[in-house]
Design an enzyme around this catalytic site. Structure first.
Site, PDB file in Angstrom:
ATOM      1  N   LEU A 102       1.077   2.335   2.746  1.00 33.42           N
ATOM      2  CA  LEU A 102       0.525   1.131   3.362  1.00 33.42           C
ATOM      3  C   LEU A 102       1.026  -0.039   2.538  1.00 33.42           C
ATOM      4  CD1 LEU A 102      -3.207   2.122   4.071  1.00 33.42           C
ATOM      5  CD2 LEU A 102      -1.295   2.087   5.679  1.00 33.42           C
ATOM      6  N   ASP A 103       1.505  -1.087   3.200  1.00 33.80           N
ATOM      7  CA  ASP A 103       2.016  -2.208   2.429  1.00 33.80           C
ATOM      8  C   ASP A 103       0.871  -2.948   1.743  1.00 33.80           C
ATOM      9  OD1 ASP A 103       1.011  -4.329   4.164  1.00 33.80           O
ATOM     10  OD2 ASP A 103       2.610  -3.807   5.555  1.00 33.80           O
ATOM     11  N   MET A 104       1.232  -3.850   0.876  1.00 36.64           N
ATOM     12  CA  MET A 104       0.255  -4.540   0.036  1.00 36.64           C
ATOM     13  C   MET A 104      -0.823  -5.247   0.858  1.00 36.64           C
ATOM     14  SD  MET A 104       1.042  -7.432  -2.847  1.00 36.64           S
ATOM     15  CE  MET A 104       1.621  -8.604  -1.609  1.00 36.64           C
TER      16      MET A 104
END
Length: 234
Positions: A102-104
């Site tokens: 999951l991206d930031m």
């Protein structure tokens, strides 16, 4: 097994720090100070560090986390906090990896393990594991969004159309989107292709696994045997 390796496998100590702990007299084997960190130990031995009995875990480890905003799914980052930093009490965190990323700026369901085969099953494109995201949009959703997403759409810098995705409107600016692949920033890029912008993104489901409502952001727990098995055969 060498004592220094046993200590490294059951604590956050490196093997060099384990050797130092032995020299400092902080380690006991069956109530006695070992002569060196190279001493051999096995399952029948009681090993303590600072009076705490250490237990060597066997088998793979599986966790579910409610990933918070601002954390990254990697072991090294000079700027941002890591999801692995949240695994309080878990030893040998460098051996773990996230199942996909999951991206930031995305929150929600994150699976973490050291079982590469199990992880591959969940992320391999041929298994088409569904992933459901709740997205909050900057503008009202266009009226034909369901139809376009169900047919597959072409993303910028990617000539291959997306696989059919299912969209459920909660409101005109809050939606649930289920996808069956895992391209880079895919959900955000899909809505961008529809002329919209994702302001907030949260993963609620992966395969048969729903995010545990009891987990607050940043919290985690081990998966149960039934959950591990269900995900492996989903």
């Amino acid at each position: 097994m060498r004592l220094d390796k046993f200590l490294a496998d059951t604590t956050d100590l490196t093997r060099s720090l384990a050797t130092k702990a032995v020299k400092q007299g902080r380690v006991l084997v069956n109530g006695e100070k070992p002569k060196s960190a190279s001493a051999k130990v096995d399952e029948s031995d009681e090993v303590t560090l600072d009076g705490e009995v250490l237990t060597l875990e066997s088998g793979f480890r599986y966790f579910i986390m409610n990933k918070p905003l601002g954390h990254v799914c990697t072991h090294r980052d000079s700027t941002h906090p890591l999801v692995f930093d949240l695994l309080d009490g878990v030893v040998n965190r460098m051996d773990l990896h996230t199942v996909g990323r999951l991206d930031m700026d995305t929150t929600g369901l994150l699976l973490i393990t050291d079982d590469g085969q199990w992880s591959h099953h969940l992320t391999s494109p041929k298994h088409h594991q569904p992933k459901t995201y709740r997205a909050w949009l900057a503008e009202d959703l266009r009226t034909d969004a369901e139809e376009k997403l169900a047919k597959g759409i072409v993303l910028e810098d990617d000539p291959e159309p997306t696989k059919p995705a299912q969209l459920e409107r909660v409101t005109e600016r809050e939606v649930l989107l289920t996808i069956h692949e895992g391209r880079y920033h895919q959900v955000r890029r899909m809505f961008a292709a529809l002329g919209n912008h994702v302001e907030k993104l949260h993963r609620e489901k992966m395969g048969c696994m729903q995010l545990d409502p009891a987990l607050k952001e940043g919290e985690f727990r081990p998966l149960t045997d039934d959950e591990i098995d269900a995900l492996a055969h989903g």
